[in-house]
Scaffold this motif. Structure first.
Motif: not given
Length: 296
Positions: A221-227, A231-237
């Motif tokens: 549950t703590l890692g859902i926000g990290g997911m 996704e934002a990091v991968l899209t940015f790269l």
């Protein structure tokens, strides 16, 4: 017969201390924070599934003369850099972000739970095989593996990204589950069930997993926000979701280049934060309900 009756009683005592599905649901519904967060998540899921219930505006209908303009009647969130309605963009961006974060987190939880149960309950060859495979994945930075694999895929859909995340995302959860299973597998109720011939699969499902899942559930549950952030990091790269796909992650990437336009960042951040906190509270409520120590 007295020894057999004793171990049967030990198993029955343990099973009796575990909430049934109906009792678990009743316990959760008595928590106002669980009900509120569940309703919020229901809104997000509905937004992802049927965005037209929330807006009739086409998110790709743009007017460059309104680029980065603030809110005005009929456009609550203002406009993006292309002059498109930002509320419609945020609504339609829910589907990719929700799918990537939820499906990937759920998949990692299932994969880590199964492999962690097997590695912790069957020491020897099974444990060595799973643990050494995890060590190999630990030896390479995860973000590098993601970039290399996704960069070699010409058409990067949501399911491709989820699959790659599953491929490298399970070792941390597996190790946590494995260590918890080690502390559970030799407890009295497990030994009692084993001594009366209960099959290993039933022991894992009925006794070990309910008593070992709480730490992994909290971690997931703590890692859902990290997911969502991943996704934002991968899209940015440039190796994440490809245009014309709209997601909260891609909106973060655009907002990073326009810091003088705060509404580009505020609205996706608010949606992501609300979803993340809701999952954390729900996971915490479920963990408390399933914790055998709190049932006695």
């Amino acid at each position: 017969m007295s020894d057999v009756q004793a171990v049967v009683g030990a198993e029955a005592q343990d099973v009796g201390g575990t909430l049934s599905n109906k009792d678990l649901l009743r316990a959760l519904l008595r928590k106002p924070q669980f009900v509120l967060c569940s309703l919020l998540l229901l809104v997000f899921f509905t937004m992802a599934a049927v965005p037209r219930l929330f807006t009739s505006v086409d998110p790709r209908s743009c007017d460059l003369s309104k680029s980065r303009a603030g809110r005005e009647p009929g456009h609550l969130f203002g406009f993006d850099i292309q002059g498109c309605d930002y509320f419609a963009n945020v609504v339609y961006g829910a589907r990719p972000s929700v799918l990537v974060s939820i499906v990937a987190s759920f998949g990692v939880f299932v994969l880590a739970a199964v492999l962690g149960l097997l590695a912790g309950y069957f020491p020897g060859f099974v444990d060595s095989l799973i643990s050494r495979t995890a060590d190999v994945l630990f030896s390479v930075p995860g973000i590098v593996v993601l970039i290399v694999i996704l960069n070699s895929v010409p058409n990067r859909s949501i399911w491709v990204i989820v699959g790659v995340i599953l491929l490298i995302g399970w070792p941390h959860g597996m190790r946590l589950m494995r260590s918890t299973v080690f502390s559970v597998r030799n407890r009295e109720f497990v030994l009692a069930a084993r001594s009366i011939g209960v099959p290993p699969l039933r022991i894992l499902r009925k006794h070990v997993f309910p008593n070992a899942m709480a730490p992994l559930l909290a971690m997931t549950t703590l890692g859902i926000g990290g997911m969502v952030g991943l996704e934002a990091v991968l899209t940015f790269l440039g190796v994440g979701l490809q245009p014309p796909t709209i997601s909260w992650g891609s909106q973060f990437g655009v907002a990073a280049s326009y810091r003088d336009t705060p509404h580009l960042f505020i609205w996706p951040a608010l949606f992501i934060s609300t979803m993340t906190i809701s999952f954390m509270i729900i996971g915490d409520s479920i963990r408390d309900a399933l914790d055998p120590k709190l049932l006695r």
